[in-house]
Scaffold this motif. Structure first.
Motif, PDB file in Angstrom:
ATOM      1  N   UNK A   1     -68.960  36.499  62.061  1.00 32.91           N
ATOM      2  CA  UNK A   1     -68.465  35.183  62.624  1.00 32.91           C
ATOM      3  C   UNK A   1     -67.836  34.260  61.358  1.00 32.91           C
ATOM      4  N   UNK A   2     -68.713  34.305  60.443  1.00 32.22           N
ATOM      5  CA  UNK A   2     -68.301  33.451  59.167  1.00 32.22           C
ATOM      6  C   UNK A   2     -66.890  33.728  58.506  1.00 32.22           C
ATOM      7  N   UNK A   3     -66.586  35.202  58.569  1.00 31.30           N
ATOM      8  CA  UNK A   3     -65.346  35.811  58.082  1.00 31.30           C
ATOM      9  C   UNK A   3     -64.465  35.166  59.015  1.00 31.30           C
ATOM     10  N   UNK A   4     -64.364  35.456  60.467  1.00 31.80           N
ATOM     11  CA  UNK A   4     -63.269  35.005  61.170  1.00 31.80           C
ATOM     12  C   UNK A   4     -63.144  33.319  61.057  1.00 31.80           C
ATOM     13  N   UNK A   5     -64.071  32.699  60.964  1.00 34.88           N
ATOM     14  CA  UNK A   5     -64.101  31.319  60.848  1.00 34.88           C
ATOM     15  C   UNK A   5     -63.060  30.957  59.627  1.00 34.88           C
TER      16      UNK A   5
END
Length: 339
Positions: free
Chosen positions: A230-234
């Motif tokens: 999720x943090x990479x997509x964010x």
């Protein structure tokens, strides 16, 4: 006699609600927590101490001996080890005594009237083995450090780019690594020797060509898993560049895997250099490495066993300590190994 308990002790407990959410245990970051785990591993701590001592001796040893590693003194050739203060202890192998073919002990130092002390003895050309062992350890550690840097620079960058972009770029890059894996390391070294000459340069170039492939595959596999988090997509949604996502979000989360694989690379590189030197494809005289010293000692093993046993003990110590230290770091840094 029965003991009476005062009624005051049966009163309602006083609980301070302001401290109910208080955390008494200090918070630890990732590296502090990893260090605590390493400290619990006695083998890793002992290996760390021994590795530090070997590295210190590699640089201090040639200085404290007072002798040069390439200075020849043929009149002092093949002298056994002799150390001040230990020469009178007969059960230690540092008394400067040898055994002749008849089984009788004699002192070459007294026969040749040699007053100098050679702590690890001398070789066939009268060169001090103590100085040559630690000078050779310097070169072996240098090659291991270069191998680790090649892994961390080429292997990490190549694997991170391949895993992050995927698709056609990943397919092309992985076909290249498969070709490099199919080329035996020894063949590459021989080709480099034909183009250059035996030495550190040919070994380092051979490692640069094929040595980083294993690290790149490990990093690629981890990036393929992490890039969907999720943090990479964010970060991608916020408009951050690919370089910033890889450098700021992916590589820091791969630090543990990179360190573990780098630590395993060091003993492997030392062994490869020793093997190449042992078969005559490594360093050449007057330079010395642990591999060349073992090769020279092997030729006179029956007559002068100390010339091979001493460098063999040093290289075995280095490989065992770095492997145990790598195991300890793996247990501390790999989340799957956590209890």
């Amino acid at each position: 006699m029965e003991r009476k308990i005062p009624k005051e002790l049966f009163g309602q407990a006083i609980i301070d609600s302001s401290k109910s959410e208080e955390i008494n245990k200090p918070s630890l970051n990732f590296w502090q927590d990893a260090w605590l785990r390493v400290r619990k591993n006695k083998g890793a701590i002992v290996s760390l101490i021994i590795a530090a001592l070997v590295i210190i001796m590699a640089f201090v040893g040639p200085v404290i001996s007072g002798k040069e590693f390439d200075t020849q003194k043929v009149s002092h050739n093949n002298l056994p080890p002799r150390i001040q203060g230990l020469e009178n202890i007969s059960w230690l192998p540092f008394d400067g005594v040898k055994v002749n073919k008849a089984g009788k002990e004699f002192s070459p130092y007294e026969q040749r009237k040699v007053e100098e002390y050679y702590w690890f003895g001398t070789d066939a050309l009268g060169r001090d083995i103590f100085t040559r062992v630690w000078k050779g350890t310097q070169i072996s550690l240098l090659i291991a450090l270069l191998a680790a840097l090649i892994d961390m620079v080429i292997g990490v960058i190549y694997g991170a780019v391949s895993g992050y972009f995927g698709g056609r770029i990943d397919n092309i890059m992985q076909r290249i690594t498969e070709i490099l894996i199919g080329i035996p390391y020894l063949i590459v070294v021989i080709l480099m020797i034909l183009l250059l000459k035996p030495g550190i340069a040919s070994i380092v170039i051979a490692m640069t060509i094929t040595g980083w492939v294993g690290m790149s595959r490990v990093v690629r596999a981890q990036v393929l898993k992490l890039k969907e988090q999720e943090y990479v997509l964010a970060s991608r949604t916020l408009g951050n560049s690919h370089l910033k996502i890889i450098g700021k979000h992916l590589l820091p989360n791969l630090a543990g895997v990179i360190i573990i694989n780098t630590m395993f690379t060091i003993p492997s590189a030392i062994f490869n250099e020793a093997f190449l030197s042992f078969i005559g494809l490594g360093l050449q005289d007057p330079l010395a490495s642990l591999g060349t010293l073992i090769d020279e000692g092997f030729k006179v093993l029956r007559l002068h066993p100390y010339q091979m046993i001493i460098p063999a003990i040093v290289i075995s110590t280095i490989m065992i300590t770095f492997n145990l230290l790598a195991d300890g770091l793996r247990d501390a840094l790999d989340p799957k190994m956590r209890d």
